[in-house]
Enzyme design. Sequence first.
Site, mmCIF file in Angstrom:
data_model
loop_
_atom_site.group_PDB
_atom_site.id
_atom_site.type_symbol
_atom_site.label_atom_id
_atom_site.label_comp_id
_atom_site.label_asym_id
_atom_site.label_seq_id
_atom_site.Cartn_x
_atom_site.Cartn_y
_atom_site.Cartn_z
ATOM 1 N N ASP A 63 0.849 -1.206 0.000
ATOM 2 C CA ASP A 63 0.000 0.000 0.000
ATOM 3 C C ASP A 63 0.876 1.244 0.000
ATOM 4 O O ASP A 63 1.968 1.231 0.550
ATOM 5 C CB ASP A 63 -0.866 0.051 1.277
ATOM 6 C CG ASP A 63 -1.706 -1.193 1.434
ATOM 7 O OD1 ASP A 63 -2.228 -1.655 0.410
ATOM 8 O OD2 ASP A 63 -1.805 -1.695 2.582
ATOM 9 N N ASP A 69 -1.499 13.565 8.102
ATOM 10 C CA ASP A 69 -2.491 14.649 8.052
ATOM 11 C C ASP A 69 -3.385 14.522 6.819
ATOM 12 O O ASP A 69 -4.579 14.830 6.872
ATOM 13 C CB ASP A 69 -1.860 16.044 8.166
ATOM 14 C CG ASP A 69 -0.579 16.199 7.398
ATOM 15 O OD1 ASP A 69 -0.224 15.263 6.644
ATOM 16 O OD2 ASP A 69 0.082 17.244 7.531
ATOM 17 N N GLU A 92 -8.648 22.756 6.901
ATOM 18 C CA GLU A 92 -7.374 23.472 6.810
ATOM 19 C C GLU A 92 -6.492 22.887 5.707
ATOM 20 O O GLU A 92 -5.649 23.557 5.149
ATOM 21 C CB GLU A 92 -6.657 23.387 8.160
ATOM 22 C CG GLU A 92 -5.560 24.415 8.283
ATOM 23 C CD GLU A 92 -4.621 24.123 9.431
ATOM 24 O OE1 GLU A 92 -5.044 24.324 10.578
ATOM 25 O OE2 GLU A 92 -3.477 23.722 9.167
ATOM 26 N N GLU A 93 -6.719 21.626 5.384
ATOM 27 C CA GLU A 93 -5.895 20.943 4.374
ATOM 28 C C GLU A 93 -6.303 21.267 2.939
ATOM 29 O O GLU A 93 -5.606 20.906 2.007
ATOM 30 C CB GLU A 93 -5.985 19.426 4.560
ATOM 31 C CG GLU A 93 -5.357 18.914 5.830
ATOM 32 C CD GLU A 93 -3.837 18.971 5.803
ATOM 33 O OE1 GLU A 93 -3.253 18.816 4.711
ATOM 34 O OE2 GLU A 93 -3.239 19.202 6.858
ATOM 35 N N ASP A 115 -9.690 21.219 11.401
ATOM 36 C CA ASP A 115 -8.269 21.005 11.188
ATOM 37 C C ASP A 115 -8.068 19.526 11.526
ATOM 38 O O ASP A 115 -8.060 19.148 12.697
ATOM 39 C CB ASP A 115 -7.441 21.898 12.135
ATOM 40 C CG ASP A 115 -5.961 21.735 11.858
ATOM 41 O OD1 ASP A 115 -5.603 20.840 11.068
ATOM 42 O OD2 ASP A 115 -5.167 22.501 12.437
ATOM 43 N N LEU A 117 -5.694 17.281 11.431
ATOM 44 C CA LEU A 117 -4.582 16.852 12.291
ATOM 45 C C LEU A 117 -3.703 18.061 12.590
ATOM 46 O O LEU A 117 -2.844 18.433 11.800
ATOM 47 C CB LEU A 117 -3.774 15.730 11.619
ATOM 48 C CG LEU A 117 -3.143 14.746 12.599
ATOM 49 C CD1 LEU A 117 -4.187 14.065 13.473
ATOM 50 C CD2 LEU A 117 -2.342 13.701 11.880
ATOM 51 N N ASP A 118 -3.980 18.657 13.706
ATOM 52 C CA ASP A 118 -3.279 19.881 14.083
ATOM 53 C C ASP A 118 -1.988 19.535 14.836
ATOM 54 O O ASP A 118 -1.941 18.549 15.562
ATOM 55 C CB ASP A 118 -4.187 20.714 14.983
ATOM 56 C CG ASP A 118 -3.534 22.021 15.356
ATOM 57 O OD1 ASP A 118 -3.258 22.817 14.445
ATOM 58 O OD2 ASP A 118 -3.275 22.244 16.551
ATOM 59 N N GLU A 274 -9.154 26.762 13.847
ATOM 60 C CA GLU A 274 -8.453 26.593 15.118
ATOM 61 C C GLU A 274 -8.976 27.541 16.206
ATOM 62 O O GLU A 274 -9.320 27.110 17.301
ATOM 63 C CB GLU A 274 -6.940 26.806 14.909
ATOM 64 C CG GLU A 274 -6.350 25.744 14.013
ATOM 65 C CD GLU A 274 -4.969 26.056 13.456
ATOM 66 O OE1 GLU A 274 -4.209 25.125 13.204
ATOM 67 O OE2 GLU A 274 -4.648 27.242 13.245
HETATM 68 P P1 AHM Z 1 -0.526 23.310 11.845
HETATM 69 O O1 AHM Z 1 -2.023 23.440 11.687
HETATM 70 O O2 AHM Z 1 0.201 23.520 10.562
HETATM 71 O O3 AHM Z 1 -0.147 22.047 12.539
HETATM 72 O O4 AHM Z 1 -0.071 24.562 12.759
HETATM 73 C C1 AHM Z 1 -0.769 24.852 13.923
HETATM 74 C C2 AHM Z 1 0.148 24.631 15.088
HETATM 75 C C3 AHM Z 1 -0.526 24.698 16.418
HETATM 76 O O5 AHM Z 1 -1.007 23.463 16.826
HETATM 77 C C4 AHM Z 1 0.590 25.164 17.301
HETATM 78 O O6 AHM Z 1 0.110 25.838 18.422
HETATM 79 C C5 AHM Z 1 1.376 26.062 16.405
HETATM 80 O O7 AHM Z 1 1.071 25.685 15.077
HETATM 81 C C6 AHM Z 1 2.849 25.923 16.560
HETATM 82 O O8 AHM Z 1 3.474 26.839 15.729
HETATM 83 P P2 AHM Z 1 4.991 27.289 15.956
HETATM 84 O O9 AHM Z 1 5.816 26.106 15.560
HETATM 85 O O10 AHM Z 1 5.160 28.460 15.030
HETATM 86 O O11 AHM Z 1 5.147 27.678 17.385
HETATM 87 MG MG MG Z 2 -3.559 23.496 12.524
#
Ligand code: AHM
Ligand code: MG
Length: 334
Positions: A63, A69, A92-93, A115, A117-118, A274
């Site tokens: 696979d 994400d 967000e993606e 979002d 996978l944040d 977010e």
């Molecule tokens: P992402 O959605 O691309 O993962 O970015 C969001 C994340 C948050 O979870 C986190 O608080 C922040 O970006 C961290 O950013 P940094 O590395 O600039 O501190």
């Molecule tokens: Mg995020």
Amino acid sequence: MNKIVTLDEFIIRTEKEKPHSSGSFSRLLRDIGIAAKIVNREVNKAGLVNILGVDGSTNSTGDDVQKLDVFANEKFIETLSYSGEVCGIASEENQDFIPIQTDKNKLAQYVVVMDPLDGSSNIDVNVSVGTIFGIYRRKSPAEGPCQLEDFLQKGTEMVAAGYVLYGTSTLLVYSSGNGVNGFTLDPSIGEFCLSHRNIQMPVAGNYYSVNQGYYLKFDLEMRRYIDHCSDLNYRLRYIGSMVSDIHRIMFQGGIFLYPNTRKYPKGKLRLLYECYPMAYLIEQAGGTAITCKLERVMEMDIHALHQTSSIAMGSRDMVRDMKEFVEKYGAVIQ
Ligand code: AHM
Ligand code: MG
């Protein structure tokens, strides 16, 4: 022994008490729980990527190995599309929103913002990540496909919001406007079980959460406030995964900051995916969520799907102190 209350049971019980409840909203929340379980299974395997193959390659069973994400995004979209309760998703993606136009879905009343996978920088090193979601009632006429206006609604219009934390255990925390409840995934029965009833966050705490590496890029008033946190020996905790950082504050009290910087003059975090959902939960739990320009996050105007904002959220008294610093030192540089 206390009776276990599963997420599904809880949703059915609480949502049916609401006037005009049709069951559609309950099914939507339940589907989010299902998608979270699928993503959780994959997140738990993430450490095996080096054995099974790296992103973009083929694993031992032939696979394709996907970025987590991207996988999470697809699973949430797939699950919500099958459900029939959602007429569109903004993620967000994805650059644009995704209308869902199957026969079942086109009459649906809700749109989901998420979002999937944040905190993605944490994935490769096995540190906690999360999913953030918000639910709105559509504004466009029910007969046609959903429109941009369905998504560009302020946080105050949200009907529910939540997050899933894929951590040492997996938790789903959500609110539909009557307090915040948390459910821990019991892997032995594969169910989210009510573990944190009516979460109220402490009015103060001694944690502050900010990327202090950007200190020199913050406005003067934010630097002064951060100095104050340090003077008071508050403990600095920054995981770099908003869900995890907020989760700590939710239970132990504290403040989470992502101020505007020179690189991100309007802030980095996305308002729709977010900031609004987290602000919704923080307010429901008795906390405060404002921007570093002191506007209430939930009332911020939104003009674009990927609009960003600065943010300061957490325990009521700590956000109040931060506000005082901005009022005092912000004036100096105006
Ligand atoms: P992402 O959605 O691309 O993962 O970015 C969001 C994340 C948050 O979870 C986190 O608080 C922040 O970006 C961290 O950013 P940094 O590395 O600039 O501190
Ligand atoms: Mg995020």
